[in-house]
Design an enzyme around this catalytic site. Structure first.
Site, mmCIF file in Angstrom:
data_model
loop_
_atom_site.group_PDB
_atom_site.id
_atom_site.type_symbol
_atom_site.label_atom_id
_atom_site.label_comp_id
_atom_site.label_asym_id
_atom_site.label_seq_id
_atom_site.Cartn_x
_atom_site.Cartn_y
_atom_site.Cartn_z
ATOM 1 N N TYR A 156 1.007 -1.185 0.063
ATOM 2 C CA TYR A 156 -0.017 -0.163 -0.016
ATOM 3 C C TYR A 156 1.080 1.267 -0.177
ATOM 4 C CZ TYR A 156 -4.284 2.259 0.684
ATOM 5 O OH TYR A 156 -5.435 3.216 0.441
ATOM 6 N N LYS A 163 -2.871 8.663 2.780
ATOM 7 C CA LYS A 163 -4.165 8.494 3.461
ATOM 8 C C LYS A 163 -4.154 9.077 4.766
ATOM 9 C CE LYS A 163 -7.125 6.258 0.476
ATOM 10 N NZ LYS A 163 -7.931 7.120 -0.180
HETATM 11 P P1 NAD Z 1 -12.459 3.422 -8.188
HETATM 12 O O1 NAD Z 1 -11.030 3.144 -9.015
HETATM 13 O O2 NAD Z 1 -13.817 2.940 -8.442
HETATM 14 O O3 NAD Z 1 -12.484 4.839 -7.718
HETATM 15 C C1 NAD Z 1 -11.342 5.749 -7.549
HETATM 16 C C2 NAD Z 1 -11.824 7.018 -8.428
HETATM 17 O O4 NAD Z 1 -10.711 8.069 -8.294
HETATM 18 C C3 NAD Z 1 -11.886 6.817 -9.611
HETATM 19 O O5 NAD Z 1 -13.346 7.186 -10.165
HETATM 20 C C4 NAD Z 1 -11.071 7.691 -10.792
HETATM 21 O O6 NAD Z 1 -11.400 8.310 -11.703
HETATM 22 C C5 NAD Z 1 -10.567 8.849 -9.489
HETATM 23 N N1 NAD Z 1 -9.466 9.749 -9.680
HETATM 24 C C6 NAD Z 1 -8.305 8.885 -9.766
HETATM 25 N N2 NAD Z 1 -7.491 10.082 -10.087
HETATM 26 C C7 NAD Z 1 -8.117 11.187 -10.267
HETATM 27 C C8 NAD Z 1 -7.944 12.593 -10.605
HETATM 28 N N3 NAD Z 1 -6.601 13.099 -10.764
HETATM 29 N N4 NAD Z 1 -9.163 13.368 -10.679
HETATM 30 C C9 NAD Z 1 -10.352 12.951 -10.226
HETATM 31 N N5 NAD Z 1 -10.684 11.783 -10.027
HETATM 32 C C10 NAD Z 1 -9.453 10.852 -9.948
HETATM 33 O O7 NAD Z 1 -11.995 2.742 -6.688
HETATM 34 P P2 NAD Z 1 -12.601 2.648 -5.075
HETATM 35 O O8 NAD Z 1 -11.982 1.548 -4.504
HETATM 36 O O9 NAD Z 1 -14.047 2.803 -5.364
HETATM 37 O O10 NAD Z 1 -11.914 4.290 -4.743
HETATM 38 C C11 NAD Z 1 -12.809 5.196 -4.117
HETATM 39 C C12 NAD Z 1 -11.863 5.481 -2.706
HETATM 40 O O11 NAD Z 1 -11.935 4.469 -1.691
HETATM 41 C C13 NAD Z 1 -10.616 6.015 -2.875
HETATM 42 O O12 NAD Z 1 -9.892 6.876 -1.942
HETATM 43 C C14 NAD Z 1 -9.930 4.546 -2.394
HETATM 44 O O13 NAD Z 1 -8.512 4.777 -1.883
HETATM 45 C C15 NAD Z 1 -10.921 4.264 -1.216
HETATM 46 N N6 NAD Z 1 -10.718 2.960 -0.673
HETATM 47 C C16 NAD Z 1 -10.924 1.895 -1.362
HETATM 48 C C17 NAD Z 1 -10.895 0.706 -0.783
HETATM 49 C C18 NAD Z 1 -10.821 -0.474 -1.717
HETATM 50 O O14 NAD Z 1 -10.416 -1.679 -1.226
HETATM 51 N N7 NAD Z 1 -11.464 -0.548 -2.851
HETATM 52 C C19 NAD Z 1 -10.681 0.670 0.595
HETATM 53 C C20 NAD Z 1 -10.596 1.807 1.378
HETATM 54 C C21 NAD Z 1 -10.675 2.863 0.828
#
Ligand code: NAD
Length: 256
Positions: A156, A163
């Protein structure tokens, strides 16, 4: 009355139907919220537009959060269309693939800046423009984080450091915006299979590890994050701000 009847929410971070932001949008829509969506780039527009239109959204805008002019335009358009705003969902993160695979000690200056800019600074960029639109009516800003900010999660890496900055930002923003009636919180979600997750090396073993060791003996799904988002962004969470709430089947409490 539905929990979000009459509320207007801007959702940043839908990439496809597996996105956590989409699960949150669906939960909000079911409770009566009016939704606006942003997408990062033309490729994603093709995915986001039909989803957004399916929940009656009329505001679907490009927004790369590294570009101030695009962020600025989104909030100007929201002001013109809605006159105000109640909720912002920030579900955005990015780091270079090699920085999520190589040892953390090899992180480049450019890779560090990029992860911090997209994944941490962007919350400030959104909050500073959202707050004036929320000022008279109160509001809720919610971001997504992961426990790689608190403990070492192999691979990570720089995202864990971003984060940690994001979570500290939640507290500072909550302090700044609280007097205006704007609440700022984070959900620390357990691992879920999404596009972003696919970028983390050996993500499968993270899922396996959590299911084996979490008190609930399972992984979580995006709908469960949506339900918690509903609590934090509706009147149910009216006294909660500056909080990082784990939605992870209890995994974070374990020492061994
Ligand atoms: P996802 O890929 O569906 O969403 C990530 C989003 O970030 C995408 O829509 C992408 O377009 C956007 N993004 C990236 N660069 C960008 C930029 N320069 N400008 C605007 N948007 C941008 O994946 P997700 O897992 O739904 O992620 C959403 C959030 O949840 C993130 O912050 C991620 O770190 C967090 N998260 C995810 C998990 C997991 O296991 N999936 C766990 C905890 C936290």
């Amino acid at each position: 009355m539905a929990l979000l009847e009459g509320k207007k929410a801007a959702i940043f971070g839908v990439a496809n139907e597996r996105s956590i932001a989409w699960a949150i949008a669906e939960a909000f829509y079911a409770e009566g919220a009016e939704l606006a969506f942003t997408y990062a780039g033309e490729v994603l527009e093709k995915r986001v537009r039909p989803l957004a239109e399916g929940v009656g959204s009329k505001i679907i805008l490009p927004c790369d959060v590294t570009k101030d002019e695009e962020v600025e335009k989104v909030f100007a358009d929201l002001r013109d269309a809605w006159g105000g705003l109640d909720i912002v969902i920030h579900a955005i993160a990015f780091a270079n693939k090699e920085d999520l695979a190589n040892p953390y000690v090899q992180t480049s200056r450019a890779g560090f800046h990029l992860a911090m800019d997209v994944s941490a600074y962007s919350l400030i960029a959104l909050a500073q423009r959202a707050a004036p639109l929320m000022a008279e009516r109160g509001g809720a800003i919610l971001t997504l984080t992961y426990m790689g900010s608190e403990k070492v999660i192999p691979n990570y890496n720089v995202m864990g450091v971003a984060k940690a900055a994001l979570e500290a930002s939640v507290r500072y923003l909550a302090h700044d915006l609280g007097p205006k009636g704007v609440r700022v919180n984070a959900i620390s979600a357990g691992p879920i299979r999404t596009l972003a997750a696919a970028g983390i090396s050996d993500f499968k073993s993270m899922l396996h590890h959590v299911a084996e060791r979490a008190p609930l003996k399972r992984n979580i799904d995006a709908e469960e994050v949506g339900k918690t988002a509903l609590y934090l962004c509706s009147d149910l969470g009216s006294a909660v701000t500056g909080e990082v709430l784990h939605v992870d089947a209890g995994y974070n409490i374990m020492g061994m």
